[in-house]
Write an enzyme that holds these catalytic residues in place. Structure first.
Site, PDB file in Angstrom:
ATOM      1  N   HIS A 119       0.551  -1.104   0.159  1.00 18.60           N
ATOM      2  CA  HIS A 119       0.152  -0.027   0.030  1.00 18.60           C
ATOM      3  C   HIS A 119       0.446   0.770   0.230  1.00 18.60           C
ATOM      4  O   HIS A 119       0.887   2.050  -0.474  1.00 18.60           O
ATOM      5  CB  HIS A 119      -1.080  -0.252   1.285  1.00 18.60           C
ATOM      6  CG  HIS A 119      -1.939  -1.237   1.709  1.00 18.60           C
ATOM      7  ND1 HIS A 119      -1.832  -1.920   2.565  1.00 18.60           N
ATOM      8  CD2 HIS A 119      -3.351  -1.141   0.235  1.00 18.60           C
ATOM      9  CE1 HIS A 119      -2.897  -3.200   2.201  1.00 18.60           C
ATOM     10  NE2 HIS A 119      -3.195  -2.456   0.713  1.00 18.60           N
ATOM     11  N   LYS A 145     -16.765  -8.083   8.303  1.00 13.45           N
ATOM     12  CA  LYS A 145     -15.649  -8.257   8.116  1.00 13.45           C
ATOM     13  C   LYS A 145     -15.086  -7.919   9.571  1.00 13.45           C
ATOM     14  O   LYS A 145     -15.298  -7.219   9.922  1.00 13.45           O
ATOM     15  CB  LYS A 145     -14.100  -8.441   7.121  1.00 13.45           C
ATOM     16  CG  LYS A 145     -13.947  -8.960   6.121  1.00 13.45           C
ATOM     17  CD  LYS A 145     -13.106  -8.805   5.304  1.00 13.45           C
ATOM     18  CE  LYS A 145     -13.218  -8.383   4.008  1.00 13.45           C
ATOM     19  NZ  LYS A 145     -11.542  -8.212   3.210  1.00 13.45           N
ATOM     20  N   ARG A 168      -3.029  -5.925  -8.165  1.00 11.46           N
ATOM     21  CA  ARG A 168      -2.025  -7.638  -8.588  1.00 11.46           C
ATOM     22  C   ARG A 168      -2.188  -8.483  -9.360  1.00 11.46           C
ATOM     23  O   ARG A 168      -1.007  -9.060  -9.945  1.00 11.46           O
ATOM     24  CB  ARG A 168      -2.018  -8.004  -6.941  1.00 11.46           C
ATOM     25  CG  ARG A 168      -1.268  -6.372  -5.883  1.00 11.46           C
ATOM     26  CD  ARG A 168      -1.711  -7.218  -4.736  1.00 11.46           C
ATOM     27  NE  ARG A 168      -3.032  -6.847  -4.566  1.00 11.46           N
ATOM     28  CZ  ARG A 168      -3.769  -7.281  -3.618  1.00 11.46           C
ATOM     29  NH1 ARG A 168      -3.639  -7.758  -2.555  1.00 11.46           N
ATOM     30  NH2 ARG A 168      -4.935  -7.090  -3.213  1.00 11.46           N
ATOM     31  N   SER A 226      -2.562  -7.768   2.744  1.00  8.96           N
ATOM     32  CA  SER A 226      -3.006  -7.444   4.342  1.00  8.96           C
ATOM     33  C   SER A 226      -3.411  -8.917   4.619  1.00  8.96           C
ATOM     34  O   SER A 226      -2.986  -9.331   5.557  1.00  8.96           O
ATOM     35  CB  SER A 226      -4.600  -6.610   4.066  1.00  8.96           C
ATOM     36  OG  SER A 226      -3.750  -5.609   3.840  1.00  8.96           O
TER      37      SER A 226
HETATM   38  P1  ADP Z   1      -9.936  -3.238  -0.376  1.00  7.05           P
HETATM   39  O1  ADP Z   1     -10.752  -4.571   0.909  1.00  7.05           O
HETATM   40  O2  ADP Z   1     -10.477  -2.133  -0.679  1.00  7.05           O
HETATM   41  O3  ADP Z   1      -9.200  -4.437  -1.706  1.00  7.05           O
HETATM   42  P2  ADP Z   1      -7.166  -3.604   0.928  1.00  7.05           P
HETATM   43  O4  ADP Z   1      -6.796  -2.691   1.762  1.00  7.05           O
HETATM   44  O5  ADP Z   1      -7.125  -4.596   0.124  1.00  7.05           O
HETATM   45  O6  ADP Z   1      -8.658  -2.722   0.720  1.00  7.05           O
HETATM   46  O7  ADP Z   1      -6.576  -3.169  -1.177  1.00  7.05           O
HETATM   47  C1  ADP Z   1      -5.988  -1.459  -1.082  1.00  7.05           C
HETATM   48  C2  ADP Z   1      -5.920  -1.050  -2.453  1.00  7.05           C
HETATM   49  O8  ADP Z   1      -4.512  -1.220  -2.437  1.00  7.05           O
HETATM   50  C3  ADP Z   1      -6.739  -2.533  -3.393  1.00  7.05           C
HETATM   51  O9  ADP Z   1      -6.520  -1.453  -4.499  1.00  7.05           O
HETATM   52  C4  ADP Z   1      -5.515  -3.382  -3.655  1.00  7.05           C
HETATM   53  O10 ADP Z   1      -5.364  -3.828  -5.448  1.00  7.05           O
HETATM   54  C5  ADP Z   1      -4.298  -2.452  -2.963  1.00  7.05           C
HETATM   55  N1  ADP Z   1      -3.278  -2.787  -3.010  1.00  7.05           N
HETATM   56  C6  ADP Z   1      -3.149  -3.741  -2.138  1.00  7.05           C
HETATM   57  N2  ADP Z   1      -2.187  -5.019  -1.556  1.00  7.05           N
HETATM   58  C7  ADP Z   1      -1.033  -4.152  -2.425  1.00  7.05           C
HETATM   59  C8  ADP Z   1       0.257  -4.245  -3.383  1.00  7.05           C
HETATM   60  N3  ADP Z   1       1.098  -5.027  -2.851  1.00  7.05           N
HETATM   61  N4  ADP Z   1       0.453  -3.641  -4.150  1.00  7.05           N
HETATM   62  C9  ADP Z   1      -0.007  -2.636  -4.962  1.00  7.05           C
HETATM   63  N5  ADP Z   1      -1.201  -2.349  -5.028  1.00  7.05           N
HETATM   64  C10 ADP Z   1      -2.120  -2.868  -4.158  1.00  7.05           C
END
Ligand code: ADP
Length: 158
Positions: A28, A52, A102, A139
């Site tokens: 992130h 969740k 990803r 995450s």
């Molecule tokens: P959500 O529950 O909205 O998917 P996340 O916290 O999982 O929230 O992800 C938020 C954003 O960050 C999403 O667009 C996700 O694709 C992006 N993201 C998460 N991990 C990575 C990573 N390792 N590299 C690039 N983008 C990421």
């Protein structure tokens, strides 16, 4: 010679990077680093997911990310319980959402959400492919390592 009208200097260019960030990973943080030079402000929006059970409570998650960017006026960290696109719209017409991609699975899911956000709220979404070094970081990997008592500190920003 007539120059094209300059539409760029009058409104702030704002990106809204929304997610669960449960927890906020180096993946992130890398997206934030990559987009910041294109925008005047980057808003990290911690969206609440009532379905969740969180790994980190919302208040703790928000405080940690705020700490991370405390010295950085360009990055604004806030939690939000309503529709992300409405938050973005309220910041002005040129505000965009940013999402990281990803995998192909990410792309499938994102397309529908981006369509809805554009058609119903008039907000566009910009996508960045994850850097190869970060594309397996999520995450959920952190949460899984935590479940088994493994060290996940390398996946979180310092
Ligand atoms: P959500 O529950 O909205 O998917 P996340 O916290 O999982 O929230 O992800 C938020 C954003 O960050 C999403 O667009 C996700 O694709 C992006 N993201 C998460 N991990 C990575 C990573 N390792 N590299 C690039 N983008 C990421």
């Amino acid at each position: 010679m007539a120059y094209p009208e300059d539409h760029t200097n009058h409104t702030k260019r704002i990106a809204v990077f929304a997610g669960s960030f449960d927890p906020f990973t180096i993946g992130h943080a890398h997206i934030v680093e990559r987009i910041r030079s294109y925008f005047d402000e980057v808003h990290i929006l911690i969206a609440v997911n009532y379905q969740k059970q969180p790994f980190q409570p919302l208040e703790e998650r928000t405080a940690k990310i705020q700490d991370l960017y405390a010295e950085d006026p360009q990055v604004i960290v806030t939690s939000y319980t309503s529709i992300v696109a409405k938050y973005a719209r309220a910041l002005g017409e040129s505000t965009v959402l940013v999402r990281g991609i990803r995998t192909v699975a990410d792309m499938e899911a994102e397309r529908t959400t981006a369509d809805v956000n554009r058609q119903h709220f008039g907000v566009d979404t910009l996508f960045l492919f994850a850097d190869a070094a970060y594309s397996s970081i999520s995450s959920s990997v952190v949460r899984e390592l935590a479940t088994f008592g493994e060290d996940y500190s390398a996946l979180l920003p310092k």
